[in-house]
Design an enzyme around this catalytic site. Sequence first.
Site, PDB file in Angstrom:
ATOM      1  N   HIS A 203       0.784  -1.240   0.000  1.00  0.00           N
ATOM      2  CA  HIS A 203       0.000   0.000   0.000  1.00  0.00           C
ATOM      3  C   HIS A 203       0.808   1.277   0.000  1.00  0.00           C
ATOM      4  CE1 HIS A 203       0.790  -0.293   4.357  1.00  0.00           C
ATOM      5  NE2 HIS A 203       0.670   1.024   4.345  1.00  0.00           N
TER       6      HIS A 203
HETATM    7  C1  UD1 Z   1      -2.087   5.714   5.573  1.00  0.00           C
HETATM    8  C2  UD1 Z   1      -0.794   6.232   6.194  1.00  0.00           C
HETATM    9  C3  UD1 Z   1       0.279   5.159   6.082  1.00  0.00           C
HETATM   10  C4  UD1 Z   1      -0.174   3.846   6.676  1.00  0.00           C
HETATM   11  C5  UD1 Z   1      -1.501   3.439   6.047  1.00  0.00           C
HETATM   12  C6  UD1 Z   1      -2.007   2.226   6.762  1.00  0.00           C
HETATM   13  C7  UD1 Z   1      -0.312   8.638   5.998  1.00  0.00           C
HETATM   14  C8  UD1 Z   1       0.463   9.648   5.261  1.00  0.00           C
HETATM   15  N1  UD1 Z   1      -0.300   7.401   5.478  1.00  0.00           N
HETATM   16  O1  UD1 Z   1      -1.842   5.506   4.201  1.00  0.00           O
HETATM   17  O2  UD1 Z   1       1.438   5.587   6.814  1.00  0.00           O
HETATM   18  O3  UD1 Z   1       0.787   2.864   6.426  1.00  0.00           O
HETATM   19  O4  UD1 Z   1      -2.459   4.503   6.207  1.00  0.00           O
HETATM   20  O5  UD1 Z   1      -3.004   1.548   6.078  1.00  0.00           O
HETATM   21  O6  UD1 Z   1      -0.901   8.932   7.007  1.00  0.00           O
HETATM   22  N2  UD1 Z   1      -9.166   4.988   1.354  1.00  0.00           N
HETATM   23  C9  UD1 Z   1     -10.406   4.413   1.295  1.00  0.00           C
HETATM   24  N3  UD1 Z   1     -11.010   4.059   2.468  1.00  0.00           N
HETATM   25  C10 UD1 Z   1     -10.457   4.251   3.679  1.00  0.00           C
HETATM   26  C11 UD1 Z   1      -9.186   4.845   3.722  1.00  0.00           C
HETATM   27  C12 UD1 Z   1      -8.557   5.204   2.561  1.00  0.00           C
HETATM   28  O7  UD1 Z   1     -10.949   4.214   0.223  1.00  0.00           O
HETATM   29  O8  UD1 Z   1     -11.074   3.900   4.702  1.00  0.00           O
HETATM   30  C13 UD1 Z   1      -8.465   5.335   0.085  1.00  0.00           C
HETATM   31  C14 UD1 Z   1      -8.770   6.740  -0.393  1.00  0.00           C
HETATM   32  O9  UD1 Z   1      -8.831   6.724  -1.775  1.00  0.00           O
HETATM   33  C15 UD1 Z   1      -7.530   7.510   0.019  1.00  0.00           C
HETATM   34  C16 UD1 Z   1      -6.436   6.452  -0.072  1.00  0.00           C
HETATM   35  O10 UD1 Z   1      -7.073   5.236   0.273  1.00  0.00           O
HETATM   36  O11 UD1 Z   1      -7.265   8.613  -0.776  1.00  0.00           O
HETATM   37  C17 UD1 Z   1      -5.266   6.704   0.841  1.00  0.00           C
HETATM   38  O12 UD1 Z   1      -5.690   6.872   2.198  1.00  0.00           O
HETATM   39  P1  UD1 Z   1      -4.764   7.724   3.226  1.00  0.00           P
HETATM   40  O13 UD1 Z   1      -5.298   7.586   4.603  1.00  0.00           O
HETATM   41  O14 UD1 Z   1      -4.549   9.095   2.717  1.00  0.00           O
HETATM   42  O15 UD1 Z   1      -3.381   7.035   3.123  1.00  0.00           O
HETATM   43  P2  UD1 Z   1      -3.021   5.495   3.165  1.00  0.00           P
HETATM   44  O16 UD1 Z   1      -2.426   5.111   1.864  1.00  0.00           O
HETATM   45  O17 UD1 Z   1      -4.169   4.718   3.674  1.00  0.00           O
HETATM   46  N1  UDP Z   2      -4.078  -5.833   8.756  1.00  0.00           N
HETATM   47  C1  UDP Z   2      -5.417  -6.201   8.864  1.00  0.00           C
HETATM   48  N2  UDP Z   2      -6.100  -6.563   7.728  1.00  0.00           N
HETATM   49  C2  UDP Z   2      -5.516  -6.574   6.498  1.00  0.00           C
HETATM   50  C3  UDP Z   2      -4.159  -6.195   6.401  1.00  0.00           C
HETATM   51  C4  UDP Z   2      -3.464  -5.819   7.552  1.00  0.00           C
HETATM   52  O1  UDP Z   2      -5.970  -6.194   9.960  1.00  0.00           O
HETATM   53  O2  UDP Z   2      -6.193  -6.911   5.517  1.00  0.00           O
HETATM   54  C5  UDP Z   2      -3.357  -5.409   9.978  1.00  0.00           C
HETATM   55  C6  UDP Z   2      -2.031  -6.076  10.246  1.00  0.00           C
HETATM   56  O3  UDP Z   2      -2.179  -7.264  10.991  1.00  0.00           O
HETATM   57  C7  UDP Z   2      -1.299  -5.005  11.056  1.00  0.00           C
HETATM   58  C8  UDP Z   2      -1.840  -3.709  10.509  1.00  0.00           C
HETATM   59  O4  UDP Z   2      -3.034  -4.046   9.814  1.00  0.00           O
HETATM   60  O5  UDP Z   2      -1.649  -5.116  12.433  1.00  0.00           O
HETATM   61  C9  UDP Z   2      -0.852  -3.064   9.566  1.00  0.00           C
HETATM   62  O6  UDP Z   2      -1.450  -1.954   8.982  1.00  0.00           O
HETATM   63  P1  UDP Z   2      -1.012  -1.383   7.573  1.00  0.00           P
HETATM   64  O7  UDP Z   2      -0.219  -2.391   6.829  1.00  0.00           O
HETATM   65  O8  UDP Z   2      -2.236  -0.844   6.941  1.00  0.00           O
HETATM   66  O9  UDP Z   2      -0.133  -0.120   7.982  1.00  0.00           O
HETATM   67  P2  UDP Z   2       1.426   0.094   8.333  1.00  0.00           P
HETATM   68  O10 UDP Z   2       1.763  -0.825   9.435  1.00  0.00           O
HETATM   69  O11 UDP Z   2       2.200  -0.140   7.088  1.00  0.00           O
HETATM   70  O12 UDP Z   2       1.503   1.534   8.712  1.00  0.00           O
END
Ligand code: UD1
Ligand code: UDP
Length: 358
Positions: A203
């Site tokens: 992601h």
């Molecule tokens: C965010 C965090 C990242 C973390 C990740 C965990 C920042 C800068 N990034 O990244 O560090 O590893 O979360 O998962 O804070 N979206 C949905 N539904 C949701 C959430 C997001 O559709 O519930 C989509 C939207 O199109 C959005 C995109 O995902 O624009 C990115 O979401 P965003 O929270 O901005 O960043 P992540 O890539 O999720």
């Molecule tokens: N995770 C989850 N469902 C999924 C993928 C990941 O519950 O489909 C959990 C995973 O076990 C871990 C956390 O999400 O505890 C990690 O989050 P993510 O990879 O979104 O963010 P990051 O750690 O990279 O910031």
Amino acid sequence: MLITHVVGARPNFMKAAPVLAAFAKRGWPQMLIHTGQHYDELMSDLQFRQLQIPKPDVNLGVGSGTHALQTGAVMAGVERVLIDRRPDVLVVYGDVNSTMASTIAAAKLQIPVAHVEAGLRSFDRSMPEEINRMVTDSLATYLFTPSADGDDNLKREGVAPKQIIRVGNVMIDSLIRNLPMADSTKVLAPLGISGGYILVTLHRPSTVDSPEILEPMLDVLATLAKKLPVVFPIHPRTRAHLGTKWASSPGLHIIDPVGYVEFLGLERDARLVITDSGGVQEETTFLRVPCITVRDNTERPVTVTTGTNTIVGRDPARLLTVANERLANGFVPGGIPELWDGKAAERIADALEKALMP
Ligand code: UD1
Ligand code: UDP
């Protein structure tokens, strides 16, 4: 006394759950703000239920946006609550935009911030999370680190040693608590998988936002899937970039994000995990499952030096080579880093008790 916690995105929830529970056990008045950075049922509500996190007192509903828009919306929303409730300390988690934004809002109101998962550094400022980590750590009063590298990074940046408190890894607290419930069968049975498989999550913007990086990586996954099923619970950011090109690739199962207890089961039972997630590098280390990280660096070096993690960069050929090696050899030696023992949240509570209630 009032302690306020801020969470916003999926990885915050696993970190906050044990801390909220440890403070509740001590009877401390606390409130929870959800910024709404993540909002899908599968990215937020499901995790809240499985982790038994109390319903947030406030949900700011900031949603998605550019970095500045999202950060600004969290700052404005959190500031309103902080002015209204004047907590004695604000507890923030990890490295997402909600973490940094709420820290800035609190620091300007002179409300002390406790940062859980302080000190991690990838030394790569092209990662938005690295900026979030640096800003948060420079403003926080209490810096709770998961590992010794975190202490070293903070000292090097001039943080006073008495502010740095090594407590271990709260994400592992959640893992240990939930492992007895971990269950992969609910996900695997409908896919017809009963033997070995590879688990994938991707992601990071640096992996998924440009087709020149993402598509060759998917080609490698499709190649591996011809040998062993690949299970890929896909993050909404990645789903948005992927389209339907790999929808019918044999053995490659691209599915919606799964619940935390299902995901723990999938990690535990996998032959190999391929990821760019921070938390997944740590969880596979604890579970002693081989992990390949498709990034150029990691802010979690103990997962490589002590654990089962290998950093391969984003070169698809190298990913294929190392994945094949791991599948052929099966076992990667790995130990469990110091203080990743399920008691990190208790150590945080002990430290705050000493600081706030002397
Ligand atoms: C965010 C965090 C990242 C973390 C990740 C965990 C920042 C800068 N990034 O990244 O560090 O590893 O979360 O998962 O804070 N979206 C949905 N539904 C949701 C959430 C997001 O559709 O519930 C989509 C939207 O199109 C959005 C995109 O995902 O624009 C990115 O979401 P965003 O929270 O901005 O960043 P992540 O890539 O999720
Ligand atoms: N995770 C989850 N469902 C999924 C993928 C990941 O519950 O489909 C959990 C995973 O076990 C871990 C956390 O999400 O505890 C990690 O989050 P993510 O990879 O979104 O963010 P990051 O750690 O990279 O910031």
